[in-house]
Design an enzyme around this catalytic site. Structure first.
Site, PDB file in Angstrom:
ATOM      1  N   ASP A  11      32.184 -68.923 -89.302  1.00 46.20           N
ATOM      2  CA  ASP A  11      30.810 -69.155 -88.873  1.00 46.20           C
ATOM      3  C   ASP A  11      30.406 -68.302 -87.930  1.00 46.20           C
ATOM      4  OD1 ASP A  11      28.493 -70.899 -88.953  1.00 46.20           O
ATOM      5  OD2 ASP A  11      29.332 -71.522 -86.890  1.00 46.20           O
ATOM      6  N   ASP A  13      26.784 -68.445 -85.481  1.00 48.33           N
ATOM      7  CA  ASP A  13      26.581 -69.016 -84.298  1.00 48.33           C
ATOM      8  C   ASP A  13      27.427 -70.143 -83.737  1.00 48.33           C
ATOM      9  OD1 ASP A  13      23.781 -68.159 -83.707  1.00 48.33           O
ATOM     10  OD2 ASP A  13      23.578 -68.546 -85.885  1.00 48.33           O
ATOM     11  N   THR A 105      27.715 -68.084 -92.906  1.00 54.40           N
ATOM     12  CA  THR A 105      26.515 -68.742 -92.232  1.00 54.40           C
ATOM     13  C   THR A 105      25.426 -69.504 -92.791  1.00 54.40           C
ATOM     14  OG1 THR A 105      24.840 -68.025 -90.373  1.00 54.40           O
ATOM     15  CG2 THR A 105      25.268 -66.425 -92.115  1.00 54.40           C
ATOM     16  N   SER A 106      24.811 -70.569 -92.070  1.00 58.00           N
ATOM     17  CA  SER A 106      23.847 -71.112 -92.736  1.00 58.00           C
ATOM     18  C   SER A 106      22.355 -70.534 -92.394  1.00 58.00           C
ATOM     19  CB  SER A 106      23.868 -72.515 -91.959  1.00 58.00           C
ATOM     20  OG  SER A 106      25.058 -73.258 -92.382  1.00 58.00           O
ATOM     21  N   LYS A 136      26.316 -76.162 -95.957  1.00 64.23           N
ATOM     22  CA  LYS A 136      27.280 -76.840 -95.312  1.00 64.23           C
ATOM     23  C   LYS A 136      26.670 -78.125 -95.128  1.00 64.23           C
ATOM     24  CE  LYS A 136      28.903 -72.462 -92.905  1.00 64.23           C
ATOM     25  NZ  LYS A 136      29.156 -72.113 -91.646  1.00 64.23           N
ATOM     26  N   ASP A 161      32.666 -74.310 -85.228  1.00 66.40           N
ATOM     27  CA  ASP A 161      32.336 -75.189 -84.151  1.00 66.40           C
ATOM     28  C   ASP A 161      31.660 -76.374 -84.312  1.00 66.40           C
ATOM     29  OD1 ASP A 161      29.119 -74.399 -83.211  1.00 66.40           O
ATOM     30  OD2 ASP A 161      29.796 -73.352 -84.791  1.00 66.40           O
TER      31      ASP A 161
END
Length: 215
Positions: A11, A13, A105-106, A136, A161
């Site tokens: 991931d 951030d 990543t989102s 996600k 995270d």
């Protein structure tokens, strides 16, 4: 703990970088512009989800496209000076062959690339919100990353995270490593939990990557 893997999926951030202050500034400004209250935000899962899904939970469908474009514009313009590499990130990535890892990543590709460039990270493989139809906690982003890298999902290790990302990793059949950079241990369900990437070391092997946690 030692883990043998073919690929590592990170991931962004909260895992590789921190942009929390920037995120707070931008979403607070965005909320003011669109009349979103703190109570509205409280009922929506925010961290680790694509902006389009968050916005869709908060605004009528006809306003989503414009509102998503606006939050992306705010966040991209706030990147300079608003992003830091988290402990261990740069050393860990430097030890990995480019074909053995990906960022999943989102964020949109434009925003993700801007944030990564700010700290000097240039992944060979990046899976962003633009590349998927379900974000996600759906496993689609991680399964796509495994497919692009040409590896068995069961031989991938996910570093996350956020609970949504860990759920996605488990659903993809991957080993999960949780970082306590944004959530408490009690909120994280993973195979391994570490403070941050400074507690992880990697070594490339003939068949893949050996990961040691708790270093």
């Amino acid at each position: 703990m030692k883990i043998q893997a073919d690929a590592l999926l990170f991931d962004n951030d909260g895992t590789l970088i921190s942009s929390m202050e920037s995120v707070r500034r931008c979403w607070t400004r965005w909320a003011g512009e669109y009349g979103i209250t703190a109570e509205d935000f409280a009922r929506v899962e925010l961290h680790g989800r694509p902006a389009v899904e968050i916005v869709a939970d908060l605004l009528p469908a006809e306003r989503v496209a414009e509102a998503v474009a606006r939050i992306e514009e705010l966040e991209v313009s706030d990147v300079a000076g608003g992003v830091l590499a988290l402990p261990g990130t740069l050393d860990l990535l430097a030890a990995l062959p480019p074909e053995r890892w990906a960022v999943v990543t989102s964020a949109t590709r434009r925003l993700a690339e801007a944030r990564l460039a700010e700290v000097g990270i240039s992944p060979k493989t990046l899976i962003a919100a633009d590349d998927i139809t379900r974000g996600k906690p759906d496993p689609e982003p991680f399964l796509l990353a495994a497919r692009v890298l040409g590896v068995d999902p069961a031989r991938c290790v996910v570093f996350e995270d956020a609970p949504a990302g860990l759920t996605a990793g488990r659903a993809a059949g991957m080993t999960t490593v949780a970082l306590t950079t944004t959530h408490q241990v009690a909120e994280l369900s993973a195979d391994v939990v570490v403070e941050d990437l400074s507690a992880v070391s990697v070594q490339a092997t003939a068949g893949g990557v050996e990961i040691v946690t708790g270093v």
